[in-house]
Design an enzyme around this catalytic site. Sequence first.
Site, mmCIF file in Angstrom:
data_model
loop_
_atom_site.group_PDB
_atom_site.id
_atom_site.type_symbol
_atom_site.label_atom_id
_atom_site.label_comp_id
_atom_site.label_asym_id
_atom_site.label_seq_id
_atom_site.Cartn_x
_atom_site.Cartn_y
_atom_site.Cartn_z
ATOM 1 N N ARG A 61 0.839 -1.197 0.000
ATOM 2 C CA ARG A 61 0.000 0.000 0.000
ATOM 3 C C ARG A 61 0.876 1.249 0.000
ATOM 4 N NH1 ARG A 61 -5.481 -1.487 3.472
ATOM 5 N NH2 ARG A 61 -6.473 -2.528 1.710
ATOM 6 N N ASP A 68 -4.554 -1.757 -6.046
ATOM 7 C CA ASP A 68 -4.920 -2.309 -4.733
ATOM 8 C C ASP A 68 -6.284 -2.995 -4.776
ATOM 9 O OD1 ASP A 68 -5.393 -2.846 -2.087
ATOM 10 O OD2 ASP A 68 -5.080 -0.807 -1.369
#
Length: 378
Positions: free
Chosen positions: A122, A130
Amino acid sequence: MRIAIPKERRSNEKRVAASPETVKKLIALGAEVVVEAGAGLSAAVTDEAFAGAGATIAPDLASTLSGADVVFHVQRPVAEELPLMKRGAVLIAGLNPYADRDSVKAYADAGIDAFAMEFVPRITRAQSMDILSSQANLAGYRAVIDGAAEYARAIPMMMTAAGTVAPARVLIMGVGVAGLQAIATAKRLGAIVSATDVRPATKEQVESLGGTFIAVMDEEFKNAQTAGGYAKEMSKEYQAKQQALTADTIKKQDIVITTALIPGRPAPVLVTPEMVASMKPGSIIVDLAVEQGGNCPLSRPGEIVVTANGVKIVGHLNVPSRTAVDSSQLYAKNLLNFITPLVSKETKQLAIDWEDEIIKASILTKGGAVVHPAFASA
């Protein structure tokens, strides 16, 4: 470069790993895209739509995977697929390796270079890749819709000539991506929303969405977050105080949505059987963590449990798949954004930088070996 999009074969899976939009962009990268017949029907994408975007429609699994350099999947492939992939093929999917460690070795034995999309770090440049965020966002939305569907009353306040209907009280437990979307959705439906989380930074996020933040606000709580934004383990004393506050809050709620997950570990218990027993008849619990053991010990995967005191506990499986059209489109874009930097603009072939931090974090197997440190000894 040949990219294959097979039909998903795991149960309760309606998503597809490509969209007509991403097929066009993959072809623009220089790829040949092959889609198995019927792969997109559960997500409202016809074979004609894929063909219109430039994909070749293959009649069966074997012809879809034959000669493929890259295979896109939503979930990990079933065992019968691996022998159909050529050695050296690249598999890109949400592989959920913690749930099936043997599959990691199977990828290595088959000579497949397997990337687990849920392991993409992340970091800023990987936000568009993501899958955890894109799918959790829709899961949070759907959890509220599912809770409202089971709730036998109205959600917003309604004032009529026959009397006033009080608004529902909704508690969101866990303020990650799913939790934040659940808060926003419940507010849009007109509920009185509160939320709880062990990270102090989430208080402002909850309040910015119009919710009330529930936590024991002592000095330990104020320092309960690492520099990286993760929750610290709290003392037994704090946990007891927080549990007492949660128990007092839950018994006043109409709908409770739990969202807490820890990768590779059982889901933490947030709602105890004693808390469930204190809730009003007709109250609803939606447990988004049911597939990892559940945030409520009474939830059951794939079932709606009704307790002795009339509380419904909703344990739907694969909640992102319950909004298959939108979740497929977002997931397909995640895969497109992941593979685009891996394709050489000059040769139109894969040119993977094995030292890139995104690659190093997400690669499970390479060249016939298990290379991810969490599974290398498996």
